[in-house]
Design an enzyme around this catalytic site. Structure first.
Site, PDB file in Angstrom:
ATOM      1  CB  SER A 177      -5.306   6.258  -0.844  1.00 61.63           C
ATOM      2  OG  SER A 177      -5.602   7.262  -1.598  1.00 61.63           O
ATOM      3  NE  ARG A 192       0.627  -3.892   3.014  1.00 63.66           N
ATOM      4  CZ  ARG A 192       1.363  -3.893   1.950  1.00 63.66           C
ATOM      5  NH1 ARG A 192       0.744  -4.860   1.231  1.00 63.66           N
ATOM      6  NH2 ARG A 192       1.913  -2.943   1.733  1.00 63.66           N
ATOM      7  CG  ASP A 230      -3.167   8.450  -3.696  1.00 62.86           C
ATOM      8  OD1 ASP A 230      -2.577   7.606  -4.261  1.00 62.86           O
ATOM      9  OD2 ASP A 230      -2.892   9.058  -2.641  1.00 62.86           O
TER      10      ASP A 230
END
Length: 498
Positions: A177, A192, A230
């Site tokens: 996630s 990132r 997710d």
């Protein structure tokens, strides 16, 4: 003697009159403060207004941005990421599959035994492991080695209730996630880190390759069959038990949505069209913004002071991380400009994010006659005591304004998805049923928010259409969903179909 007595009486008379004047002045001052406080609340309520016509504008804007995001990379604030999930679970999947769910300071490992058609999930086990803070800012190898060691330990405890089909390699669904640019169902490079992680040497790397190398170092023979977000996992988990699930929405600390799109309606897709002719799109809808969103000065200030100014505007008005903070900001202004809590501004009220959404939810849903829960929460969280019932009622009203705006705007976003997929109308002679799988703590635990969202969606769709739209809670969709996607994208699927 007489003269002195008269003099004293006169002086005392003046004293009594002065005291009375002070009381009157205090009352006027107090009522003036109350009027000012009520003005602040009223103005805030007006700016948060979500009449149906405005929600329709938001839904239309969402649909327009969805089209733009599907047309080209960077075409919209909505990323509309291609998930490479073109086979959603059907319920026929069979065998033993694993999942790894990494989304914060803990990760979960999970195994499920699928029984095939009509049997569903025969057995499941999971284990939660916390990640030492040092590994969140260390090296890529150190983090993935730690995960692989725990995964290997978990596999070693498989037990006789779980049966791997002979001659097959174990397969894993990996819920990751964090922002990833996917290049296939089982690969994607990290854009990132977020949520307190900062490991420079992972950025730009394929996270599946990193995990695979770590598993190899542990001598663990396991293949990652699916890398999923997710929200996509929640959609898969919902679809496994209900073939009518067409979208998933997560309303928790943050917010996102995913849905099933027709593959030919994705202009930026340049690959071969999948056999299923479908593709799951991870919208990243938290980043949606539109001039139609009812934003206030409190929202602009919150955004300006956030870690990501100008980003995730929609998320900042609908998700659990921010709702309580908006309430705090309004209360602080009432304390500073209208002395709502007395002459001294409570110091705790000046602390950003001190008022969390679960506290707000408890105050909003207080049904006691004297609002005892509100009094206790103010005392425990903000160190504010001696509030009147009248004041506490205002605080409940403030919670209601913020939650209502968030819930109604969430419903407008869902309407945007239904419009894009042509599910916002009932076609003559068609018995179409659409299920939206919902997950996340805000949706699950904040009953007033949930009820408001569902009622608003019905109001927007109208009686006839809303009968065909169902909002369903899909608990822990992301973990189970990853295991199910490992099954539906298994290297052995073709073999079974032929």
């Amino acid at each position: 003697m007489g003269k002195v007595a008269v003099g004293v009486a006169v002086v005392c008379g003046v004293a009594v009159a002065a005291a009375a004047a002070v009381v009157v002045h205090r009352k006027m001052k107090k009522s003036g403060r109350w009027v000012k406080a009520m003005e602040i609340v009223k103005e805030f309520e007006e700016k948060c207004g979500t009449p149906i016509w405005k929600l329709r504008q938001v839904a239309d804007a969402m649909t327009v941005e969805m089209h733009a995001g599907l047309a080209s990379e960077g075409g919209s604030k909505l990323k509309m990421l291609i998930s490479y999930v073109d086979n959603l679970p059907t319920g026929n999947e069979k065998g033993l599959f694993y999942a790894l769910d990494l989304g914060g300071t803990n990760f979960r490992v999970l195994r499920v035994q699928l029984g095939g058609k009509g049997s569903g999930i025969v057995n499941q086990q999971f284990k939660e492991v916390s990640i030492p803070p040092s590994l969140m800012t260390g090296t890529s190898d150190a983090l993935f080695d730690y995960i692989a060691v725990e995964l290997a330990k978990f596999v070693a405890q498989e037990g006789t209730d779980f049966q791997l089909t002979p001659g097959r390699q174990r397969e894993l669904g990996f819920t990751f996630s964090f922002p990833v640019m996917q290049t296939s169902i089982s690969s994607g490079s990290l854009l990132r880190w977020t949520k307190g992680f900062s490991i420079d040497d992972t950025v730009g790397q394929d996270v599946v390759a990193e995990l695979t190398k770590a598993m190899e170092r542990q001598g663990l023979d396991m293949r990652v069959s699916a890398l999923v977000n997710d929200t996509v996992g929640t959609l898969a988990g919902g679809r496994y038990t209900n073939s009518d699930v067409a979208a998933a929405v997560i309303l928790g600390t943050g917010s996102n949505a995913a849905y099933v799109e027709r593959a030919h309606a994705i202009p930026k897709w340049h690959g071969l069209l999948p056999k299923s002719e479908e593709m799951v799109i991870n919208m990243e809808w938290g980043n949606f913004r539109s001039s139609h969103l009812p934003l206030t000065e409190y929202d602009h200030a919150l955004d300006a002071e956030s870690l990501n100014p100008g980003e995730q505007i929609y998320e900042k008005i609908i998700s659990g991380m921010y709702l309580g903070e908006i309430v705090r900001r309004v209360l602080l202004r009432m304390a500073e400009e209208a002395a709502f809590f007395g002459d001294i501004v409570p110091p705790k009220l000046k602390v950003p994010f001190v008022l969390r959404t679960p506290v707000m939810s408890a105050m909003h849903q207080d049904t006691s006659p004297d609002l005892k829960v509100v009094a206790n929460k103010l005392k425990d969280t903000l160190e504010i005591s001696n509030t009147s019932v009248k004041m506490r009622k205002v605080i409940v009203e403030l919670c209601n304004i913020v939650a209502t705006r968030g819930a109604r705007l969430s419903a407008a976003g869902i309407l945007g998805i239904l419009k894009k997929t042509g599910r916002d109308t009932v076609k003559v002679g068609e018995k179409q049923r659409t299920v939206i799988a919902m997950d996340g703590g805000l949706y699950e635990h904040y009953a007033e928010f949930r009820k408001c969202l569902e009622n608003t969606l019905s109001e927007l769709l109208g009686e006839e259409v809303s009968e065909s739209i169902v909002v369903e809670h899909s608990n822990d969709g992301s973990g189970i969903g990853a295991a199910l996607l490992a099954a539906s994208h298994s290297q052995y699927v073709e073999m079974e179909e032929s």
